[in-house]
Design a protein around this motif. Structure first.
Motif, short mmCIF file in Angstrom:
data_model
loop_
_atom_site.label_atom_id
_atom_site.label_comp_id
_atom_site.label_asym_id
_atom_site.label_seq_id
_atom_site.Cartn_x
_atom_site.Cartn_y
_atom_site.Cartn_z
N ALA A 47 106.25 55.80 143.44
CA ALA A 47 104.91 55.21 143.47
C ALA A 47 104.21 55.48 144.79
O ALA A 47 102.99 55.71 144.82
CB ALA A 47 105.00 53.70 143.21
N ALA A 48 104.96 55.47 145.88
CA ALA A 48 104.35 55.68 147.19
C ALA A 48 103.66 57.04 147.26
O ALA A 48 102.55 57.16 147.79
CB ALA A 48 105.41 55.57 148.28
N VAL A 49 104.31 58.05 146.73
CA VAL A 49 103.73 59.40 146.76
C VAL A 49 102.52 59.48 145.82
O VAL A 49 101.48 60.05 146.17
CB VAL A 49 104.79 60.45 146.37
N LEU A 50 102.65 58.88 144.63
CA LEU A 50 101.53 58.88 143.70
C LEU A 50 100.34 58.10 144.26
O LEU A 50 99.18 58.49 144.07
CB LEU A 50 101.98 58.30 142.35
N LEU A 94 103.11 44.42 157.44
CA LEU A 94 104.49 44.23 156.99
C LEU A 94 105.42 43.95 158.17
O LEU A 94 106.28 43.07 158.10
CB LEU A 94 104.96 45.46 156.22
N ARG A 95 105.25 44.68 159.25
CA ARG A 95 106.11 44.48 160.42
C ARG A 95 105.83 43.15 161.11
O ARG A 95 106.70 42.58 161.75
CB ARG A 95 105.95 45.64 161.39
N ARG A 96 104.61 42.66 160.95
CA ARG A 96 104.27 41.39 161.57
C ARG A 96 104.91 40.21 160.82
O ARG A 96 105.28 39.21 161.43
CB ARG A 96 102.75 41.23 161.61
N ILE A 97 105.02 40.33 159.51
CA ILE A 97 105.53 39.20 158.73
C ILE A 97 107.01 39.33 158.39
O ILE A 97 107.62 38.36 157.91
CB ILE A 97 104.71 39.01 157.44
N ALA A 98 107.61 40.49 158.64
CA ALA A 98 109.02 40.69 158.27
C ALA A 98 110.00 39.83 159.07
O ALA A 98 110.95 39.29 158.49
CB ALA A 98 109.38 42.17 158.41
N PRO A 99 109.85 39.68 160.40
CA PRO A 99 110.85 38.93 161.17
C PRO A 99 111.00 37.50 160.66
O PRO A 99 110.04 36.74 160.53
CB PRO A 99 110.28 38.94 162.59
N GLY A 100 112.24 37.15 160.33
CA GLY A 100 112.53 35.80 159.86
C GLY A 100 112.24 35.57 158.39
O GLY A 100 112.57 34.50 157.85
N HIS A 101 111.64 36.53 157.71
CA HIS A 101 111.35 36.38 156.29
C HIS A 101 112.61 36.65 155.47
O HIS A 101 113.43 37.49 155.84
CB HIS A 101 110.24 37.35 155.88
N SER A 102 112.76 35.95 154.35
CA SER A 102 113.95 36.15 153.52
C SER A 102 114.03 37.56 152.96
O SER A 102 115.11 38.04 152.63
CB SER A 102 113.95 35.14 152.36
N LEU A 103 112.90 38.24 152.84
CA LEU A 103 112.87 39.63 152.39
C LEU A 103 112.56 40.58 153.55
O LEU A 103 112.05 41.68 153.33
CB LEU A 103 111.80 39.80 151.29
N GLY A 104 112.88 40.15 154.75
CA GLY A 104 112.51 40.91 155.94
C GLY A 104 112.97 42.35 155.92
O GLY A 104 112.22 43.25 156.30
N ASP A 105 114.20 42.60 155.49
CA ASP A 105 114.70 43.97 155.47
C ASP A 105 113.90 44.85 154.52
O ASP A 105 113.60 46.01 154.84
CB ASP A 105 116.18 43.98 155.07
N TYR A 106 113.56 44.28 153.37
CA TYR A 106 112.79 45.09 152.41
C TYR A 106 111.37 45.30 152.90
O TYR A 106 110.82 46.39 152.74
CB TYR A 106 112.78 44.43 151.03
N LEU A 107 110.77 44.28 153.50
CA LEU A 107 109.42 44.44 154.04
C LEU A 107 109.40 45.52 155.12
O LEU A 107 108.45 46.33 155.19
CB LEU A 107 108.92 43.11 154.61
N THR A 108 110.43 45.58 155.93
CA THR A 108 110.52 46.61 156.96
C THR A 108 110.69 47.99 156.32
O THR A 108 110.13 48.99 156.80
CB THR A 108 111.70 46.32 157.90
N PHE A 109 111.46 48.06 155.24
CA PHE A 109 111.65 49.31 154.50
C PHE A 109 110.32 49.80 153.93
O PHE A 109 109.98 50.98 154.04
CB PHE A 109 112.67 49.09 153.39
N VAL A 110 109.54 48.89 153.35
CA VAL A 110 108.24 49.27 152.80
C VAL A 110 107.28 49.67 153.91
O VAL A 110 106.43 50.54 153.74
CB VAL A 110 107.66 48.13 151.94
N ALA A 111 107.43 49.06 155.09
CA ALA A 111 106.60 49.46 156.24
C ALA A 111 106.87 50.91 156.61
O ALA A 111 105.95 51.67 156.94
CB ALA A 111 106.87 48.54 157.43
N ALA A 112 108.14 51.32 156.56
CA ALA A 112 108.49 52.71 156.85
C ALA A 112 107.87 53.65 155.80
O ALA A 112 107.42 54.75 156.12
CB ALA A 112 110.00 52.88 156.90
N ILE A 113 107.86 53.19 154.56
CA ILE A 113 107.20 53.97 153.51
C ILE A 113 105.71 54.10 153.80
O ILE A 113 105.13 55.19 153.69
CB ILE A 113 107.42 53.31 152.13
N ALA A 114 105.09 53.00 154.21
CA ALA A 114 103.65 53.01 154.50
C ALA A 114 103.32 53.92 155.69
O ALA A 114 102.27 54.57 155.72
CB ALA A 114 103.15 51.60 154.75
#
Length: 305
Positions: free
Chosen positions: A159-162, A37-57
């Motif tokens: 969902a992350a916890v489950l 997620l952190r590798r593909i987030a920079p410059g992606h239109s959903l970059g902020d959300y991908l980074t957020f999901v990376a923190a969840i992971a």
């Protein structure tokens, strides 16, 4: 005069008795996801959300690691009962959740709050303050995919916890003692959940084989190529991409049930990670929606009500 018939991928694979039919989740699954997620987030239109999901992971990986000594193995009688009846042994309706999952939800929300975007703060506060009854009701609805009853904004945290709980349970199982060809082959033989995507794997005994990837417990189960993962149709299966026809991420569509599921070719790009690259390829979902196909898979990190 003799004739030669060209075998299709599914037919070729069916001749092998050595195909691993079931692959249980890897111990580093969430760390791999966070890295991707952190590798593909920079410059992606959903970059902020991908980074957020990376923190969840990140949190999920830590929670999975600490669950090793606390996750009980299922009783042999339960496994035998499920195997006899082709019932997934980790089906949510047949298990009692560890009540500690509710405090994990609150802890995850607390951890994410300092760096979460402003628009997420109200959701995180709702999760931190949520009663046990509300959280249990949300879990029941989420596991049943009763999206009318799910707090969609809060669903990724729940969902992350489950996912951690079910992944930890899946890792305690012995594949040789499981029913791995359930009646409903489009659902996970471990927990009965829908797949998120399918993946053509690379390396080892599963090299070049296609597996469906569970959206909840992260197990992989084998399915022949060029076959609809939703209805088993093998006629006129289509493959769609947004731009590059040789893309490593495609949508496999079925003209019979009018559904699609993404297929990730790790043989073309071994760095592909099911959850991460599914999120990063939402443009393909929009394309398939415009073409009149419904998605048969589920990504619990981005549900749509």
């Amino acid at each position: 005069m003799s004739s030669t018939r060209i075998l299709q991928p599914g037919e070729i694979e069916s001749f092998s008795a050595e195909i691993p039919r079931l692959l249980l989740p890897d111990a580093q699954i969430f760390a791999t996801r966070a890295e991707r997620l952190r590798r593909i987030a920079p410059g992606h239109s959903l970059g902020d959300y991908l980074t957020f999901v990376a923190a969840i992971a990140d949190w999920q990986q830590e929670a999975l690691a600490t669950s090793v000594d606390r996750t009980p193995k299922l009783e042999a009688a339960h496994l035998a009962h499920c195997a006899e009846r082709d019932v997934p042994p980790l089906a949510p309706q047949g298990l009692i959740r560890d009540p500690g999952w509710r405090n994990q939800v609150r802890a995850l929300a607390e951890r994410l709050a300092p760096t979460a975007p402003v628009q997420a703060q109200a959701v995180l506060e709702r999760l931190r303050a949520g009663s046990d009854d509300w959280l249990e009701t949300q879990a029941e609805a989420l596991l049943a995919l009763d999206l009318d009853q799910v707090d969609i904004a809060a669903s990724a945290i729940l969902a992350a916890v489950l996912q951690v709980q079910w992944t930890a349970l899946a890792r305690t199982l012995d594949p040789s003692r499981l029913a791995i060809q359930p009646t409903e082959r489009h659902l996970c033989p471990i927990c009965g959940s829908h797949p998120s995507v399918s993946a053509v794997r690379t390396g080892g005994a599963s090299d070049g084989l296609r597996y469906l990837v569970c959206s909840l417990c992260a197990s992989h189960w084998y399915l022949e190529r060029t076959k609809c993962s939703n209805c088993d149709n093998m006629r006129a299966i289509g493959y769609h991409t947004v731009e590059n026809p040789d893309s490593a991420i495609r949508a496999e569509s079925c003209p019979e049930c009018r559904t699609y599921l993404k297929i990730l070719y790790q043989t073309l790009n071994p760095d592909l990670e099911p959850t991460a690259d599914d999120l990063a390829s939402l443009a393909l979902d929009w394309l398939m929606s415009e073409e009149g196909y419904g998605r048969s898979g589920v990504n619990l990190m981005l549900l749509q009500g």
